[in-house]
Each structure stands twice: as structure tokens, then as C-alpha cells.
Design an enzyme around this catalytic site. Structure first.
Site, short mmCIF file in Angstrom:
data_model
loop_
_atom_site.label_atom_id
_atom_site.label_comp_id
_atom_site.label_asym_id
_atom_site.label_seq_id
_atom_site.Cartn_x
_atom_site.Cartn_y
_atom_site.Cartn_z
N GLY A 50 0.78 -1.17 -0.06
CA GLY A 50 0.11 0.11 -0.04
C GLY A 50 0.92 1.17 0.21
N CYS A 77 5.31 -6.25 1.74
CA CYS A 77 5.48 -4.65 1.72
C CYS A 77 5.00 -4.14 2.80
CB CYS A 77 5.21 -4.20 0.25
SG CYS A 77 6.16 -2.72 0.05
N TYR A 78 4.02 -3.20 2.52
CA TYR A 78 3.30 -2.46 3.58
C TYR A 78 2.43 -3.67 4.54
CZ TYR A 78 -0.11 0.42 5.99
OH TYR A 78 -0.79 1.26 7.07
N HIS A 164 7.42 -7.80 -3.73
CA HIS A 164 6.42 -7.84 -4.28
C HIS A 164 6.36 -9.20 -5.15
CE1 HIS A 164 4.00 -4.24 -3.48
NE2 HIS A 164 5.29 -3.65 -3.38
N GLU A 166 4.02 -10.69 -6.39
CA GLU A 166 2.90 -10.67 -7.66
C GLU A 166 3.21 -10.21 -8.76
OE1 GLU A 166 3.07 -8.97 -4.84
OE2 GLU A 166 2.13 -6.97 -4.96
N ASP A 223 -16.21 -6.58 -23.56
CA ASP A 223 -16.71 -6.48 -22.07
C ASP A 223 -18.17 -6.64 -21.84
OD1 ASP A 223 -13.95 -6.32 -21.96
OD2 ASP A 223 -13.85 -4.28 -21.20
N LYS A 369 -8.36 -8.41 -18.88
CA LYS A 369 -9.02 -8.52 -20.25
C LYS A 369 -8.90 -9.83 -20.63
CE LYS A 369 -10.60 -6.03 -23.63
NZ LYS A 369 -11.70 -5.05 -23.36
#
Ligand code: XMP
Length: 513
Positions: A50, A77-78, A164, A166, A223, A369
Site C-alpha cells: 500500500g 511490503c506494507y 512484491h 505478484e 466486456d 481482459k
């Protein structure tokens, strides 16, 4: 299910995305989520990164009850700084911000988090750091700049990592996330897109109930089409799709949508021809932002008016609005301060909800997407539609530079149609992320036959990108460009010259306006 508590990092949703790649389902909730309000028990909890500092007076903090769940917890992290803050407060500003790659040095290779993850490159992005080990924790990995690159509780399954995992720049980050979810949390690996369809359809049915009706705008884009088809599967004709023809759509678009959505997919669809209304409002307007505003506002006006004309069979008012919002559309709005992600969507529809007192349904809000495309294929939506290039809401109005008139739109449309047709013929459509023609408000001299001509210029654009934040122009073969230019000048009245746009983004944007 893994619970991801979001502290507002721009990467938070990537956590749930990566876990889905291993068929693990994770649900992301704001970091302020009260644990007692959860209707399900997570197998493990991830605290995201964050933008805040844990020691700041207004910093967000996790509900302490999360530790009473007695399930594994990992702070990223945060999230790690939050764990340290709650266990001794040894967090402060680093001398330098650390942003970019670092090499992970694993101290305890027996830690299940690091199975197959040693000495790999990880991605750092932080200004604050730990100034010491929190009470009850040990260091399990370091990096050149981080003596506390990863920590673990001495006796409980609580982990903190400074980097991170991710983001794809963390080479083995995905594996680390899987290790946490599968080896440590014992989460089931049974999430599939097929299950997602079933779960989402059930969720929609429960939300809407047996009689209520839903309305939604469709554009012919991927979408809204996928969202509409999902709705059709869930509640059949109690879903009403409205397509507003704003006069600045692609060639034959309204007709095509009628065919593939209405007839092909059997969706209950009304197509509203509002071209005159839009074009009248656009008269004399040349400023791109004004064009966008006019089209957005007129859209709301027309949509609301048409919605009134739809009389639900139940005799009740329409209760819900469907939105095909994807995760990237809400990316900036996820904040612990907001009462959830719906806030931004209000902005996206520019006031539709406030005026219409409708409740929002966003079945695609967790997806990226490429996942929506996969979903579309599974729902039986034709391949060409699922892989369509994006098309901006303000349409050809921002591709006709200067004043938008019916005549100018017709020229731009025709040129665009020829261009896309040739791209498809050359087998390039799926190699290009987005392609279109722009009509420039300048005239140039030419010669045709023995006649001098003095007509407008078409600029062609084609880009390759993964996220539309940065993009590069597509390197067509010369013969291809030659053919398209020749067809456009010969077949489109009013055009005397064709150019190809060779600017990347940045510094240019994808659209010309
Ligand atoms: P830019 O021009 O910002 O485009 O580099 C990035 C992507 O966004 C699309 N775009 C829009 N889409 N409303 C939309 O729905 C808009 O006002 C708008 N402006 C740009 C653009 O087509 C590209 O895919």
C-alpha cells in the site's frame, strides 16, 4: 479461499490474479474489513502492499481479529510493515527508497515459502523499512539492501516479505505465492473459469431474486457483450440490453450488434438510433475534452430515457444496472478510505446510478481482459467478437479531428473499414492490439487523372501493447501500407493523402484526441 486484504497497492489485484493461475480462488476485500462480518472462513490471509506509512496517524490498520482466525498470514511490503508495527513498531523511513530488482538471499531453505524460490530476482518498491526484527520473528531471507527481506514468526505461520511476488519482475514470485497458498494454507486448487461461470450465475440469481429485472448498456465491445451473455444465462429475458447508436460508431456497427447480440446470442436487445441527437450537440465543437463530455452526458440522457420505456413484466421498476467493468477499470479507485470499489464505477457511468436509483451488478470486476476473453469463449461468444480491438466510448468523434459532422464521420468510417478489412486479410488483426483511421482537418494537394485535387488527409494508427499504458507502433510491411493507401485514396471521396503514424506512447497517446 484465500482472503486478500487490500491496503491500496496498485499491484493488489495481481495477487488474486496470480493465485487464479494456479486454480486457487482468492477474494480481495478492503483492509478495513471487519473479520466478524465475514460469512466464510479463509484458509489464509494475505496483507497487500500500500502507498501509506504504517506509523502515520491516518494509516490504515488491519482488524486485530484477523490473528484470531488462526490461519496462516503473509504480509507483502506494507503488509509486512503492518505485521512489524503491530509487534514492536520497528518501522521507519529508509535512507533511500528502494525501487527495482534485488537478489533474494534465502537463509532458511527449509521454509516452505521458499521451495524452489532461492536466489532469484525479486521486485522492490518501498520507502519505509524495518529497523529491527519484530518480537517473536526471525529473518528468513535478506537482500543487499534489506537485512529483513523476509521474516517469519518463530512459532506461528505468519510471514512477511518486503518485495512484491505478484509482479512478473519477481522471477519466482508466482511460485512463492503458490507455496504460501497451497503448501502453507492448504487451499484447494479447484478454481476454474467453468466454475466461475456457475458461481457467478448463482450469485446473480440470488442477488436479483426470482422476479426483479436488470438493465445494461451494450456497445458491441468484448466486456459488455460477455457481461450481457452471462446475465442472459442467469436470468434470461429479465435482462434488457440497450445499445445507443450515437452516430459515431464504426461502419454498420448498430446493425452488426443487432445481429450478433440480439439474433446470435438471443439477448433481449433494443437498439436506439440517437445519431441526430449526438451530432446536433457536437455541432461546432472542436475541443477533444468537450467532445468526450458531450458524448458522455448525452449517453446518460438517452439511456435513462430509453430505460423508462422498458416495462418489466413483473410490473415493478427495474432494480439493477449491469456494468461490464473489469479490474483495470477500477484499478485507481481501490482505496481503504472508499466504501468499496463501487465508488469509481459511479464515475465511470457518469451519474447513471445516482439518477436512476439502481443497484449495480459487476460480474467481471475481478477479471483482467485476457480472462474476460477466455470467459467469452467458454460462453460461446464468436471468436472474432471476443478478440475485437477496443473502441473508445466517444468513438469516431475523437478520430475526426476538429468539428464532427455526419460527412466527416462517413469519411473516417469508410477509411477505417478498408484499413481493418486489409489488416484482417493480411492475417494481422490478432497481432495488433488496436488499429484505426483518423481524419485530419487539413487539406492537401494531389493529382488524380489529369485533375488537381485538394482534399483531406487520413492518418492510420496501429499499435502493439499489453496494457495500453505504453504502446509501440506496428511495423507493417511497405507493400501492405501501399495497398491500404491506394485503396483509401481511390475508394473514399474526400481523401487525397494517407499517412502512417509512427509515434510510440509515450510521448503520444493511442488516440489522436
Ligand atoms: P489513449 O489515447 O489514452 O488510449 O492512449 C488508451 C486506450 O483507451 C482508449 N480510450 C478511451 N476509451 N473512452 C473510452 O472508453 C475514452 O474517452 C477513451 N480515450 C481513449 C483508447 O482507444 C485506447 O484503447
Amino acid at each position: 479461499t484465500i482472503l486478500v486484504l487490500d491496503f491500496g497497492s496498485q499491484y493488489s489485484h495481481l495477487i488474486t490474479r496470480r493465485l487464479r493461475e494456479f486454480n486457487i480462488y482468492a477474494e480481495m476485500l478492503p483492509c478495513t474489513q471487519k473479520i466478524k462480518d465475514l460469512t466464510w472462513k479463509p484458509k489464509g490471509v494475505i496483507l497487500s502492499g500500500g502507498p501509506y506509512s504504517v506509523y502515520a496517524a491516518d494509516a490504515p490498520h488491519v482488524d486485530p481479529a484477523v490473528f484470531d482466525l488462526n490461519v496462516p498470514i503473509m504480509g507483502i511490503c506494507y503488509g509486512m510493515q503492518e505485521l512489524a508495527w503491530l509487534n514492536g513498531k520497528k518501522v521507519g523511513r529508509g535512507e533511500k527508497r528502494e525501487y527495482g530488482p534485488a537478489t533474494l538471499n534465502v537463509l532458511d531453505q527449509s521454509c516452505p515459502l521458499f521451495e524452489n524460490v532461492d536466489h532469484s530476482i525479486v521486485w522492490m518498491s518501498h520507502g519505509d523499512k524495518l529497523h529491527g526484527l519484530p518480537a517473536g520473528f526471525k529473518t528468513i531471507a535478506t537482500s543487499d539492501n534489506s537485512p529483513f527481506c523476509a521474516i517469519a514468526h518463530e512459532s506461528k505461520e505468519i510471514y512477511g516479505i518486503q518485495f512484491h511476488p505478484e509482479v512478473t519482475h519477481s522471477k519466482k514470485g508466482k511460485i512463492l505465492l503458490r507455496n504460501f497458498a497451497v503448501s502453507i494454507c492448504k487451499a484447494a486448487q479447484n478454481w476454474t473459469m467453468e466454475n466461475f461461470i456457475d458461481t457467478e450465475i448463482n450469485r446473480i440469481r440470488q442477488l436479483v431474486g426470482p422476479t426483479a429485472e436488470v438493465i445494461g448498456a451494450v456497445s458491441g465491445g468484448v466486456d459488455s457483450t460477455v457481461a450481457a451473455k452471462l446475465m442472459k444465462e442467469a436470468i434470461g429475458d429479465r435482462f434488457h440490453a440497450i445499445m445507443v447508436d450515437n452516430g459515431v460508431l464504426r461502419l454498420n456497427e448498430a446493425e452488426n450488434v443487432k445481429q450478433f447480440l440480439g439474433e446470435g446470442l438471443g439477448i433481449n436487445l433494443s437498439v436506439i438510433d440517437a445519431a441526430d441527437e449526438f451530432l446536433t450537440k457536437l455541432k461546432g465543437v472542436t475541443d477533444p475534452e468537450k467532445k468526450r463530455k458531450i458524448i458522455g452526458n448525452t449517453f446518460i440522457h438517452v439511456f435513462e430515457r430509453e430505460a423508462e420505456n422498458i416495462k418489466p413484466k413483473s410490473g415493478e421498476e427495474i432494480e439493477f444496472l449491469l456494468q461490464g467493468t473489469l479490474y483495470p477499470d477500477v484499478i485507481e479507485s481501490i482505496s481503504f478510505k472508499g466504501p468499496s470499489q463501487t465508488i469509481k464505477t459511479h464515475h465511470n457511468v457518469g451519474g447513471l446510478l445516482e439518477n436512476m436509483k439502481l443497484k449495480l451488478i459487476e460480474p467481471l470486476r475481478e477479471l483482467f481482459k485476457d480472462e474476460v476473453r477466455h470467459l467469452g469463449e467458454l460462453l460461446g461468444i464468436p471468436h472474432d467478437l471476443v478478440w475485437r480491438h477496443p473502441f473508445p466510448g466517444p468513438g469516431i468523434a475523437i478520430r475526426v479531428l476538429g468539428e464532427v459532422t455526419r460527412e466527416q464521420v462517413a469519411i473516417a468510417r469508410k477509411a477505417d473499414h478498408i484499413y481493418i478489412e486489409e489488416i484482417r486479410k493480411a492475417g494481422l488483426y490478432n497481432k495488433i492490439s488496436q488499429a484505426f483511421a483518423c481524419l485530419l482537418p487539413v487539406k492537401s494537394v494531389g493529382v488524380m487523372g489529369d485533375q488537381r485535387t485538394y482534399e483531406q488527409v487520413i492518418a492510420l494508427r496501429a499499435i502493439e501493447t499489453t496494457d495500453f499504458m505504453t504502446a509501440d507502433w506496428f511495423p507493417f510491411e511497405h507493400d501492405f501500407l501501399k495497398k491500404v493507401a491506394s485503396r483509401i485514396v481511390n475508394e473514399v471521396d474526400g481523401v487525397a493523402r494517407v499517412t502512417y503514424d509512427i509515434t510510440s506512447k509515450p510521448p503520444a497517446t493511442v488516440e489522436w484526441e
